[in-house]
Each structure stands twice: as structure tokens, then as C-alpha cells.
Write a protein that holds these residues in place. Structure first.
Motif, PDB file in Angstrom:
ATOM      1  N   PRO A 160      -3.954  -4.292  -0.557  1.00  0.00           N
ATOM      2  CA  PRO A 160      -3.437  -5.654  -0.752  1.00  0.00           C
ATOM      3  C   PRO A 160      -2.740  -6.178   0.495  1.00  0.00           C
ATOM      4  CG  PRO A 160      -2.877  -4.240  -2.605  1.00  0.00           C
ATOM      5  CD  PRO A 160      -3.421  -3.350  -1.545  1.00  0.00           C
TER       6      PRO A 160
ATOM      7  N   ARG B 290       1.204  -2.186   1.526  1.00  0.00           N
ATOM      8  CA  ARG B 290       0.702  -3.542   1.750  1.00  0.00           C
ATOM      9  C   ARG B 290       0.601  -3.828   3.240  1.00  0.00           C
ATOM     10  NH1 ARG B 290       0.553  -6.326  -2.967  1.00  0.00           N
ATOM     11  NH2 ARG B 290      -0.049  -8.189  -1.822  1.00  0.00           N
TER      12      ARG B 290
ATOM     13  N   SER C  61      -4.523 -10.096  -6.040  1.00  0.00           N
ATOM     14  CA  SER C  61      -3.707  -8.955  -5.605  1.00  0.00           C
ATOM     15  C   SER C  61      -3.129  -9.189  -4.213  1.00  0.00           C
ATOM     16  CB  SER C  61      -4.533  -7.663  -5.605  1.00  0.00           C
ATOM     17  OG  SER C  61      -5.565  -7.730  -4.631  1.00  0.00           O
TER      18      SER C  61
END
Length: 309
Positions: free
Chosen positions: A2, A40, A120
């Protein structure tokens, strides 16, 4: 993995892409260094439009200077600096010629990066000055749906809008906004356009219907309000508060938005006695450009982005 995208849109007095990216990178590096979640990825997107109106403003300035009475005007630097750069950018953008070029530039800088994103991923918007009005106008104003506009222009605006979750025809597609950060923004002034309607009582510059739709869809997705931080230097004549304005123009904003005005500086001690007079305007340009490297701005945005992860 993500991804959190951070979209930077600059304001006035930014004629060089390299200078803009250097300023924005200073802020982005602070944000990136503060995020410890390695699950992330954080990526910047720099949207640059400042060279599109530079030549027109230079020609206008030459016209001023050839006037036989130009030297009799007070505040000439202020007139050709802050005032011309702000009002000139506004006038040129509102013209369809330059406005269309800005739309194309935003598509070139952002759409190819964001296309294919899903729920996402997340998008954080950071805008400065007139760049706030430009971005919100392109994303939400009805004037870009005018059938008199060139078909390709309307198609480009639609591509930009459908990249975002909540404006996309399919609710399962598009990247959701996770936070908005406005710096030295005059957006509050443009809420006046909402009451300047056409014969049907609706303004083509009104941002609210599309914006409310997106905010409501975001709230239904995330079950929490969108975070909006509005930064203002006390000596910046272009910056206006939003906490009390957004509820006036956006029905349900208390539910869909968590808005805070953030003062970035206490002001120069020598200027404070004159804070409600015109003297500090002489330093207004410096205040207006101070946000990119301001510790309060960097810290606040970092905390907001971390809280959305």
C-alpha cells in the motif's frame, strides 16, 4: 505494498519547477522521516503550473512601467509583486486558455501516477496559496462540465476527477483522500462565489455539490471524518481561516470533516504592536512563502499522516 501519495500544488510566485520541487521536497522529507510504518510506501507528486502565466504577467508589468505616471504610484514593488502575482494568477487561470493548460499540466503530473490506485492506497493533498483554489476548482467546480468547452478538455477534467474515490462512477475504484493541508490559502474568500449564481440560482464556480458527494462517500468508506489542517502565518495577507467557513458552505461538514486552523508563527516582536495596521503588509510576501520550511507545518502534517495509517 500500500502507498501513501502526497500531492503538492504550489501557489503564486513559483515560475521554476526545480525551485518548487526543492521547496516541496524539504517538507516531504520531514514527513517521510517521521513515518515509521515500513509496511507502507510514501511517494511525492509535484504538480507544477507556475510558468504558464509568467510571460503574460511580465508583459503587463512592462505596460505599467511605460506609463508616464508610473513613478508617481506608491508601493510599486508591492503592486507588481504580491498583488500582481496573486490577482494576475487568478485572472489568467479563470480564463479558459490558461485554465485549460493548468488542467493538462495536472493530468500530466498526477493522473499517470495515481491511475490504478485502489482503496488500500491513500492520497494526502498539500496546497499553497492560489494552488488550493486551482485544485479544488478543477476537481469540483461545475464550470468544467460546460458543454461549450472543448470535448478534450472536459474529458481531461473527468479523468482527473475519476482518479479520486468518491467522484469515480464506481464506488469500488479510485484512491481515497486521507488528509488535506492548505497553506496560506484564500479558499475562504472564494466561498462568496456560492452566492453569485446564474439564472437557475447555481454558480458554475460553486465547489460544494461535488465536494460534499466525495466527503460523504469517504465517510461511508472510512467511518471517520477527513482531516483538514489549514495553516496561516499571522502576517500573511492571503491566508484566511476555514474552521468557521466550511460549516457555512458545506452541509454536514461537522460529520464529514475535522477542520483545524493552525497558526504557524507568533510574528516578529517588532511587528506585533502594528499587527492590525498596514505596516506588516510590507513583509507579507515573506510570510506568504514561509510555510514550506516551517517546523509547525512539517510536524502537524506528519502527525496527521501518521494518524491515518
Amino acid at each position: 505494498m500500500p502507498t501513501d501519495y502526497v500531492l503538492f500544488v504550489h501557489g503564486v510566485k513559483t515560475p521554476n519547477r526545480g525551485d518548487f520541487q526543492k521547496l516541496a521536497s524539504t517538507l516531504f522529507n520531514r514527513i517521510q522521516n517521521s513515518i515509521n510504518d515500513k509496511s507502507r510506501v510514501v511517494k511525492p507528486i509535484y504538480s507544477f503550473w507556475g510558468d504558464l502565466n509568467w510571460d503574460a504577467q511580465k508583459e503587463l508589468k512592462k505596460g505599467f512601467e511605460t506609463s508616464s505616471k508610473w513613478k508617481d504610484y506608491w508601493f510599486r514593488d508591492f503592486r507588481t509583486g504580491q498583488i500582481l502575482e496573486f490577482v494576475g494568477d487568478a485572472a489568467l487561470y479563470l480564463s479558459r486558455h490558461v485554465g485549460t493548460q493548468v488542467v493538462e499540466r495536472l493530468k500530466s503530473d498526477a493522473v499517470s501516477v495515481l491511475r490504478g490506485s485502489n482503496t488500500s492506497d491513500r492520497l494526502h493533498i498539500i496546497t499553497h496559496s492560489w494552488g488550493t483554489v486551482i485544485l479544488f476548482d478543477i476537481l469540483f467546480a461545475r464550470r468544467w462540465e460546460d458543454p461549450l468547452l472543448d470535448v478534450e478538455v472536459r474529458k481531461t477534467v473527468n479523468e482527473l476527477r475519476t482518479v479520486l474515490f468518491g467522484l469515480h462512477p464506481s464506488p469500488a475504484n479510485g484512491i481515497p483522500l486521507a488528509s488535506i493541508h492548505t497553506m496560506g490559502s484564500p479558499l475562504a474568500l472564494f466561498s462568496l462565489l456560492n452566492i453569485s449564481g446564474n439564472v437557475n440560482g447555481a454558480s458554475t464556480h460553486d465547489l460544494t455539490p461535488q465536494l460534499i458527494t466525495m466527503l460523504e462517500n469517504l465517510y461511508n468508506l472510512r467511518k471517520k471524518p477527513l482531516l483538514w489542517r489549514n495553516f496561516a502565518h499571522p502576517g500573511d495577507p492571503i491566508a484566511y481561516p476555514l474552521e468557521g467557513v466550511l460549516p457555512m458552505i458545506l452541509d454536514g461538514s461537522d460529520r464529514f470533516l475535522e477542520t483545524q486552523d493552525v497558526i504557524t508563527d507568533s510574528g516578529n516582536i517588532l511587528n506585533r504592536p502594528f499587527s492590525q495596521q498596514l505596516v506588516p503588509l510590507l513583509w507579507g510576501g515573506e510570510a506568504h512563502g514561509s510555510y514550506w520550511d516551517n517546523p509547525v507545518v512539517g510536524k502537524t502534517i506528519s502527525e496527521v499522516i501518521r494518524s491515518t495509517i
